[in-house]
Design an enzyme around this catalytic site. Structure first.
Site, PDB file in Angstrom:
ATOM      1  CD  GLU A 150      92.141  23.234  57.801  1.00  0.00           C
ATOM      2  OE1 GLU A 150      91.035  23.509  58.535  1.00  0.00           O
ATOM      3  OE2 GLU A 150      92.815  23.986  57.428  1.00  0.00           O
ATOM      4  CG  HIS A 153      89.917  26.160  61.714  1.00  0.00           C
ATOM      5  ND1 HIS A 153      89.536  27.317  62.164  1.00  0.00           N
ATOM      6  CD2 HIS A 153      90.687  25.921  60.804  1.00  0.00           C
ATOM      7  CE1 HIS A 153      90.168  27.957  61.140  1.00  0.00           C
ATOM      8  NE2 HIS A 153      90.914  27.353  60.344  1.00  0.00           N
TER       9      HIS A 153
END
Length: 193
Positions: A150, A153
């Protein structure tokens, strides 16, 4: 509210996200929507760029992985069992540690593609929670992996960036199909125009 997941090929997935402060509009609602979107998509993590917001925010729930492993009858002991659930705002890596290890990863923005990816065993992060309390914490095992996925990202990076060039070339047609919206998934998606 369940939000559409931004598909591979959308420019927001390649931008370095911006820090936010407590004045960010309707942040609590956004976080609530991110949890709902993640769970309805059978994800274990979701970053704001995946819902078309270029801000440094992601949520994870690695407890789901351990629940699924137990349901499948697997008795694998990871150092972070039973997992971690939390909100990460303005996260920045302080330190990576341990050996690199391989694990089969996928991504809601790149559906139906899974690959073995090498990542470090632990990550120390400085971040703020949903109440903007500052934390510096070390995570390891599966939880560290989900966080690093994550975190990538919000740095404009995708798990496929870790693949060797030949492997990426072999995936090109599938990636092009995702960009064009030629894929069927059981959750809402938004495709680059």
């Amino acid at each position: 509210m369940i939000l559409p997941i931004v598909a591979y090929g959308s420019p927001v997935l390649r931008k370095v996200a911006k820090d936010i402060d407590s004045a960010y509009p309707e942040l609590n609602k956004l976080i609530e929507d991110m949890w709902e979107t993640m769970y309805s998509s059978n994800g274990v993590g979701l970053a704001a760029p995946q819902i078309n917001k270029d801000i440094r925010l992601f949520v994870i729930d690695s407890e789901q992985i351990f629940k699924n492993l137990e349901e499948d009858g697997e008795q694998i002991d990871y150092p972070d069992k039973p997992g971690y659930k939390g909100v990460f705002i303005n996260a920045h890596i302080v330190e990576l540690g341990g050996e690199e290890w391989s694990y089969n990863e996928g991504c809601l923005s790149i559906p139906k593609i899974r690959e073995d990816i090498m990542r470090k065993e632990s990550v120390t992060l400085e971040y703020e929670d949903e109440n903007f309390a500052t934390h510096t914490k070390t995570f390891n095992g599966i939880t560290a992996r989900v966080i690093l996925h994550e975190y990538d990202h919000i740095e404009g990076k995708l798990f496929i960036d870790y693949l060797k060039p030949l492997k990426r070339t072999l995936l090109k047609r599938k990636l092009d199909d995702i960009t064009k919206g030629k894929i069927k998934v059981d959750y809402r998606m938004s495709f680059a125009k």
